[in-house]
Design a protein around this motif. Structure first.
Motif: not given
Length: 70
Positions: A20-47
């Motif tokens: 249900x999370x959307x990227x605030x920059x490209x509005x895509x549902x392409x967010x992924x979380x890396x739990x141990x790094x405590x980091x979320x990233x958008x996987x869309x190459x052009x974002x």
């Protein structure tokens, strides 16, 4: 335990889809979380964000990311 040992040995951490999370920059549902790094990233190459100093604008291989505090 297996995942913690793998990370300690330098193996790649598996990302988890953010439901249900959307990227605030490209509005895509392409967010992924890396739990141990405590980091979320958008996987869309052009974002790209609008911050000229952000690595997603200066390095084409970098994806925009957010740390836990953000």
């Amino acid at each position: 335990m297996v995942r913690r040992c793998s990370l300690a040995l330098g193996e790649a951490e598996s990302p988890v889809r953010v439901r249900g999370g959307r990227c605030q920059h490209c509005d895509s549902v392409s967010l992924r979380v890396f739990p141990h790094r405590e980091t979320v990233l958008c996987v869309i190459p052009g974002c790209r964000c609008s911050d000229p100093s952000c690595a997603c604008r200066t390095d084409s291989k970098h994806r925009h990311s957010w740390v836990r505090a953000e």
